[in-house]
Each structure stands twice: as C-alpha cells, then as structure tokens.
Design a protein around this motif. Structure first.
Motif, mmCIF file in Angstrom:
data_model
loop_
_atom_site.group_PDB
_atom_site.id
_atom_site.type_symbol
_atom_site.label_atom_id
_atom_site.label_comp_id
_atom_site.label_asym_id
_atom_site.label_seq_id
_atom_site.Cartn_x
_atom_site.Cartn_y
_atom_site.Cartn_z
ATOM 1 N N LEU A 192 -9.395 -16.356 10.194
ATOM 2 C CA LEU A 192 -8.628 -16.465 8.955
ATOM 3 C C LEU A 192 -8.298 -17.918 8.657
ATOM 4 O O LEU A 192 -7.636 -18.593 9.453
ATOM 5 N N PRO A 193 -8.711 -18.428 7.506
ATOM 6 C CA PRO A 193 -8.324 -19.788 7.115
ATOM 7 C C PRO A 193 -6.816 -19.867 6.875
ATOM 8 O O PRO A 193 -6.164 -18.870 6.552
ATOM 9 N N LYS A 194 -6.264 -21.061 6.995
ATOM 10 C CA LYS A 194 -4.820 -21.243 6.820
ATOM 11 C C LYS A 194 -4.308 -20.770 5.465
ATOM 12 O O LYS A 194 -3.237 -20.151 5.386
ATOM 13 N N PRO A 195 -5.009 -21.047 4.355
ATOM 14 C CA PRO A 195 -4.479 -20.579 3.065
ATOM 15 C C PRO A 195 -4.334 -19.063 2.999
ATOM 16 O O PRO A 195 -3.397 -18.560 2.371
ATOM 17 N N VAL A 196 -5.259 -18.338 3.630
ATOM 18 C CA VAL A 196 -5.155 -16.880 3.648
ATOM 19 C C VAL A 196 -3.945 -16.461 4.472
ATOM 20 O O VAL A 196 -3.131 -15.623 4.060
ATOM 21 N N LYS A 197 -3.794 -17.045 5.648
ATOM 22 C CA LYS A 197 -2.639 -16.721 6.499
ATOM 23 C C LYS A 197 -1.326 -16.993 5.770
ATOM 24 O O LYS A 197 -0.407 -16.159 5.776
ATOM 25 N N ARG A 198 -1.230 -18.156 5.144
ATOM 26 C CA ARG A 198 0.031 -18.534 4.508
ATOM 27 C C ARG A 198 0.318 -17.702 3.264
ATOM 28 O O ARG A 198 1.470 -17.332 2.996
ATOM 29 N N GLY A 199 -0.718 -17.397 2.492
ATOM 30 C CA GLY A 199 -0.514 -16.547 1.314
ATOM 31 C C GLY A 199 -0.086 -15.144 1.702
ATOM 32 O O GLY A 199 0.811 -14.559 1.080
ATOM 33 N N VAL A 200 -0.724 -14.578 2.740
ATOM 34 C CA VAL A 200 -0.334 -13.258 3.218
ATOM 35 C C VAL A 200 1.084 -13.299 3.791
ATOM 36 O O VAL A 200 1.889 -12.392 3.563
ATOM 37 N N ALA A 201 1.415 -14.356 4.537
ATOM 38 C CA ALA A 201 2.759 -14.482 5.105
ATOM 39 C C ALA A 201 3.819 -14.526 4.009
ATOM 40 O O ALA A 201 4.891 -13.913 4.132
ATOM 41 N N ASP A 202 3.542 -15.246 2.923
ATOM 42 C CA ASP A 202 4.482 -15.288 1.796
ATOM 43 C C ASP A 202 4.724 -13.878 1.244
ATOM 44 O O ASP A 202 5.858 -13.504 0.928
ATOM 45 N N ALA A 203 3.641 -13.106 1.133
ATOM 46 C CA ALA A 203 3.764 -11.748 0.599
ATOM 47 C C ALA A 203 4.506 -10.833 1.571
ATOM 48 O O ALA A 203 5.303 -9.991 1.157
ATOM 49 N N VAL A 204 4.238 -10.990 2.859
ATOM 50 C CA VAL A 204 4.883 -10.157 3.877
ATOM 51 C C VAL A 204 6.402 -10.312 3.817
ATOM 52 O O VAL A 204 7.157 -9.335 3.888
ATOM 53 N N ARG A 205 6.871 -11.522 3.694
ATOM 54 C CA ARG A 205 8.318 -11.757 3.630
ATOM 55 C C ARG A 205 8.924 -11.079 2.395
ATOM 56 O O ARG A 205 10.076 -10.647 2.414
ATOM 57 N N ARG A 206 8.159 -10.986 1.351
ATOM 58 C CA ARG A 206 8.635 -10.365 0.116
ATOM 59 C C ARG A 206 8.532 -8.842 0.144
ATOM 60 O O ARG A 206 9.360 -8.138 -0.455
ATOM 61 N N LEU A 207 7.548 -8.308 0.865
ATOM 62 C CA LEU A 207 7.210 -6.892 0.736
ATOM 63 C C LEU A 207 7.654 -5.997 1.891
ATOM 64 O O LEU A 207 7.831 -4.793 1.694
ATOM 65 N N TYR A 208 7.787 -6.546 3.090
ATOM 66 C CA TYR A 208 8.062 -5.687 4.244
ATOM 67 C C TYR A 208 9.555 -5.341 4.327
ATOM 68 O O TYR A 208 10.419 -6.222 4.370
ATOM 69 N N HIS A 209 9.831 -4.040 4.369
ATOM 70 C CA HIS A 209 11.189 -3.539 4.574
ATOM 71 C C HIS A 209 11.078 -2.182 5.270
ATOM 72 O O HIS A 209 9.966 -1.670 5.491
ATOM 73 N N GLY A 210 12.213 -1.602 5.625
ATOM 74 C CA GLY A 210 12.196 -0.403 6.440
ATOM 75 C C GLY A 210 11.454 0.762 5.819
ATOM 76 O O GLY A 210 10.631 1.422 6.467
ATOM 77 N N LYS A 211 11.730 1.064 4.564
ATOM 78 C CA LYS A 211 11.074 2.203 3.922
ATOM 79 C C LYS A 211 9.573 1.971 3.789
ATOM 80 O O LYS A 211 8.771 2.901 3.942
ATOM 81 N N ALA A 212 9.181 0.712 3.518
ATOM 82 C CA ALA A 212 7.751 0.394 3.421
ATOM 83 C C ALA A 212 7.062 0.637 4.753
ATOM 84 O O ALA A 212 5.933 1.143 4.802
ATOM 85 N N LEU A 213 7.722 0.279 5.851
ATOM 86 C CA LEU A 213 7.133 0.475 7.166
ATOM 87 C C LEU A 213 6.891 1.964 7.429
ATOM 88 O O LEU A 213 5.833 2.362 7.933
ATOM 89 N N LEU A 214 7.857 2.813 7.074
ATOM 90 C CA LEU A 214 7.700 4.252 7.290
ATOM 91 C C LEU A 214 6.580 4.834 6.442
ATOM 92 O O LEU A 214 5.848 5.717 6.886
ATOM 93 N N LYS A 215 6.418 4.330 5.221
ATOM 94 C CA LYS A 215 5.413 4.890 4.310
ATOM 95 C C LYS A 215 4.001 4.413 4.610
ATOM 96 O O LYS A 215 3.039 5.193 4.565
ATOM 97 N N TYR A 216 3.862 3.116 4.930
ATOM 98 C CA TYR A 216 2.528 2.527 4.991
ATOM 99 C C TYR A 216 2.048 2.153 6.395
ATOM 100 O O TYR A 216 0.847 1.956 6.584
ATOM 101 N N ASP A 217 2.934 2.034 7.368
ATOM 102 C CA ASP A 217 2.520 1.598 8.708
ATOM 103 C C ASP A 217 2.134 2.808 9.537
ATOM 104 O O ASP A 217 2.880 3.262 10.411
ATOM 105 N N THR A 218 0.948 3.346 9.270
ATOM 106 C CA THR A 218 0.507 4.581 9.917
ATOM 107 C C THR A 218 -0.698 4.330 10.817
ATOM 108 O O THR A 218 -1.404 3.325 10.670
#
Length: 528
Positions: A149-175
């Motif tokens: 993974l190139p750095k821009p991909v890692k950093r862009g995904v990391a930015d999104a993760v901080r915005r998107l990951y929460h408890g209910k999301a983990l229960l729904k999508y982390d399967t």
C-alpha cells in the motif's frame, strides 16, 4: 439590415458533454458521435455498476474502458477527475465506481510521478463514506495492484477510518465474511484515534482484539452499544425468543445495534412474526423496502405494517435514504400485497421531487427498444426501459403541456391525465423493437419548445441523419443517456445537451440552461 444584433437574440447554450467531431457507428449500425474523454468518462461513470453486463457490452470491457479513462485523466486533468470521483460517491450516490475510480486515480498518478492537483490522500478519503468502504477499497487494491500500500492510500483510508468507525458500525460491518475486517484495516493503515472522539482509541483496540483474539476480546465500557450487545449475546439461547415478547424487547435490540440480518442467527431459529415486529422499529427505510415480502410471509400485524408504510412514504425518510427512484419501482413491481402499493407510489413521487416543471410545450420521447430491456445491473430485477418510462412520465406530469411518446422501431403517444399515478401510466408502455430515434422525432415534433429523450443512444441508421438534424437549431434537445456506451446518437452542439444517468443533478441542469446559463459539470455547480 440587422441580422444578429436584435432585441430577441438568445444565446445558444451548451451542456458540458462534448463530442470530438469524429464519426463512430452505434452498436445498431447507426451514425454515432465520439465524445471527448471527460464526457465519455462522466456518462460511463453515472451508468456504471462495475463488472455488470449490458446489452451491447460485457462487464470486463466496460470496466477496462472506465479504468483506462480514469487513469489517463488522472494525469492530464487531475482537478476535474478528482471532482468527478468525489461527486460520484456523494451526490451521485454511485459507490463501487467511485471506489474503483479513486484507486485507479492514485495508481496512475504514482506511476506517472504526478504531483499537481488535489492530493492522492484527499481523493481516497473523499470517496469513503460508509464504514465498510475502507475494507472494500483495500480489497480492490490488493486484487488489482498487489498488497503493498502506498502512503497516500494508507493516509486517505486512515482519515476515513477516524471519521467512520464507531460501535454500531463495527457490529454491522465487521463480520467474518469480510476479507478485510476492521482490525485488518487498522493494522494496515495505522489510523490514530481522533482526539475529538472520546473512546475511539478503546474502540480501535477492541476491533483489533476481536479480529485476532476473539475468545478474550472485551467490549469497552465507553461504548454503550457494544456493552448492550455483549449483554444481549449473554442471554441463554432458550430465553431469547421470549425476550423479544417482553415490553422492552424492541428497545433492547435497538440499543444493542442488532440488525435484522444478525437476528436470525442470534435467535437460532426462523424469523417469525415476533422477530420481525421486534426489529422493525430499528430498521432503516431501505431495509424495510427490501423486506416487504418477508413481512407478509411472517404475518406482521396491520398496525405494524401501517407504521412501516408511514416510514416508507415519509418524504424526509425518502430524502435521507438517497435512493434512486427505480429502487421504489422495483419494490412496487415485486411487492406481494396491495397494502404496500400506495406507500411505495408516494415514496417514488417524493424521490422525483427535483424533476423540473417545464413551461411551454414539451415533447418527451422514451426509448422502449430491445436493448433497453436489459437489467440496470446483474443484481437488479428492474430494466432500463421501465426506469426510462418512470422518468419520462414524471417529466410529462410536471410539465405545463407535454406530449409523452414511446419509441423503438415504431412510435406511439402514451396517454395520461393530470394528477394520474406514475405507476399506473407505466403499464401503458410496450416493447417496440429497434431504436429509430430520428423517425420518432420527425413523426411527433409539432413546434414544441423543447425535446427530451430518455435512451441508451444506440440508434439504428436513418437516412434523415441524427435526431437533432430533424429539428430547428434553436430548439433545445435534452438526452438522458442510461447506459454510458461510447458512441452517442448525435454530436454535442449549441442547444444539444446530454446528461448521464437519471439523477436529480441532471434535472437541475435543465433549469440552469433554460434560465440562460451554460450548465457546468454538476460538482462545479454544487461548489458555485
């Protein structure tokens, strides 16, 4: 004698979709017009479900054409391409095409060593809008470009993760069915918790633990939904169905983030009436629409069904769901009982709220040729012909004075009355064979102020030329392209406008053009 500097002069306005002047052949053998790269990518993007067959073009060929265009324009026109991708996932609501496009944008620019324009990191983050999408993008990257993974991909995904990951999301999508679990994503991109979101660090650690040490992973006390879910899972299996019947059964399911997909597994038994009635209050609107048949088969009560119907038809819920109108059409066509017909019809009407109310006289032509009967996607039971008919009918009902016509090899008016149901009128359309667009225009044009055509543009040969050649140059012609094929049925020119897909944005562009302003790309309009 003044020929041009007259009081009545009007500017000939252009839409952003352009042709190159080069002549191609449509798949039906008609004379076609080649579009420039930006126009071709735009029209393909808004009609692209990725890896899906169309009548004339297989999924692999469309995907190759899409990625090739993204890669070329990412280097030659990064500002425009980045704007397209962000709009495509946001207002355009096209998920997979935007994820694929962002990955290819970054890969192409890294390969070319390009540094101008929006950053690769920003483009990746801009298309990730749902908690499962960081894993989706990484999965695409791995299978297409390898695991590095190139750095821009890692950093862009990391930015999104901080915005998107929460408890209910983990229960729904982390399967367990996912190749990239939340913990895998965190391991790969090393996202730091957002200091403005207390408890996110504990959530990240829990996602890692449940991925790698599920037997000892403990839900953090800082997440009420995860604690409630842990308590729900601790209820003995023999007592779970009885718990649903308790006065607080539905509330407990909602508090624990229990989805309808997971409920059957938790119950270790069938989804009966009690199960559905307990989970329905916490279901999203489109989940309700997808399960109408299941509700009827389980025999949910009329009272509960009335609540479902009210939510499905609520204009605020329709707007919040951001679903295309053909979702409601497909549900209507396959709903098992009449109790769902009226709310679905109302929902469809709300989803068409941005259809313009056109003044003067309008000719609306709806393509019902053979190629239009292919499905919108491999997973859809709805075809382009019916999607086109719904939009054409909605345009006619909203217009001050409109003639609605279906066309194929032949053509014929479609009768309708003011205030009549869109879905009732849909039943009057037929299947008309070929795609003689020019003949339909010539036969039905009677001095109208504008002509609107909803089609896949794959016209057959006509010795009268393309559809626009049969009309006075000052009459605007608006074409909605539903398929994104390479060849258009007419060249772009003043007063000749082509829009992609069947989106609200395209309808708003008509208003801009008729107000005397050249329409720009929709993301440029949104920013203006």
């Amino acid at each position: 004698m003044a020929r041009f500097n007259r009081k009545s002069v009007q500017a000939a306005l252009r839409s952003p979709v352009r042709t190159t002047g080069r002549v191609l052949r449509t798949h039906e053998g008609g004379r076609g017009a080649e579009r420039d790269e930006r126009s071709e990518l735009f029209l393909l993007s808004v009609a692209n479900f990725v890896s899906q067959q169309t009548f004339y073009e297989d999924g692999a060929a469309r995907d190759d054409r899409f990625t090739d265009l993204v890669r070329r324009l990412a280097v030659s026109d990064p500002e425009w391409t980045a704007g397209l991708l962000g709009w495509l996932r946001g207002e355009g609501n096209m998920r997979t095409a935007s994820l694929v496009g962002a990955a290819e944008y970054v890969h192409a620019r890294l390969a070319a060593g390009a540094t101008d324009g929006p950053s690769n990191r920003q483009v990746i983050a801009s298309v990730l809008r749902r908690p499962d999408e960081p894993g989706e993008l990484l999965g695409y990257w791995a299978q297409t470009h390898g695991r590095a993974l190139p750095k821009p991909v890692k950093r862009g995904v990391a930015d999104a993760v901080r915005r998107l990951y929460h408890g209910k999301a983990l229960l729904k999508y982390d399967t367990a069915s996912k190749g990239y679990r939340f913990g895998d994503v965190l391991n790969l991109v090393h996202a730091a918790p957002d200091p403005e979101r207390p408890g996110q660090g504990e959530l990240f650690q829990y996602a890692l633990d449940r991925r790698h040490h599920p037997e000892t992973a403990e839900a953090p006390a800082s997440s009420p939904v995860l604690v409630a879910h842990r308590e729900l899972m601790a209820v003995p299996a023999a007592e779970r169905r009885a718990m649903l019947l308790a006065p607080d059964g539905a509330e407990r399911l909602a508090a624990a983030g229990m989805t309808w997909e997971a409920l059957a597994g938790w119950l270790q038994g069938p989804m009966d009436r009690a199960a559905w009635e307990a989970v329905i209050p916490s279901m999203g609107t489109m989940a309700l629409v997808r399960n109408l048949r299941n509700f009827d088969e389980a025999g949910v009560s009329d009272e509960v069904a009335a609540g479902v119907a009210a939510r499905v038809a609520d204009p605020a819920e329709v707007a919040r769901s951001r679903q295309f109108p053909f979702r409601y059409l497909a549900a209507y066509q396959h709903a098992p009982s009449l109790r769902w017909a009226y709310p679905l019809e109302r929902a469809l009407g709300h989803s068409l709220a941005n259809v313009p109310s056109l003044r003067g006289r309008t000719l609306i032509l709806v393509d019902r040729s053979g190629s239009m009967w292919s499905p919108l996607s491999d997973r859809s039971q709805l075809n382009r012909a019916d999607a086109a008919a719904v939009f054409g009918t909605a345009l006619a009902l909203r217009a001050a004075d409109a003639d609605l016509v279906e066309f194929g090899t032949s053509s014929a008016p479609v009768k309708y009355g003011a205030g009549e149901s869109v879905l009732k009128i849909l039943g009057r359309f037929g299947n008309l064979g070929g795609t003689n667009t020019t003949e339909a225009v010539r036969r039905h044009y009677r001095g109208h102020d504008r002509v609107l055509i909803v089609t896949d543009e794959q016209a057959t040969y006509s010795h009268y030329g393309d559809p626009g050649e049969s009309l006075p140059a000052h009459v605007p012609v608006y074409t909605w392209n539903l398929a994104g094929y390479r060849a258009g049925h007419a060249p772009s020119a003043p007063n000749r406008h082509t829009f992609g897909g069947l989106s609200d944005t395209a309808f708003r562009m008509v208003s801009l053009l008729e107000a005397g302003r050249d329409a720009d790309w929709p993301w440029v309009q949104a920013a203006a």
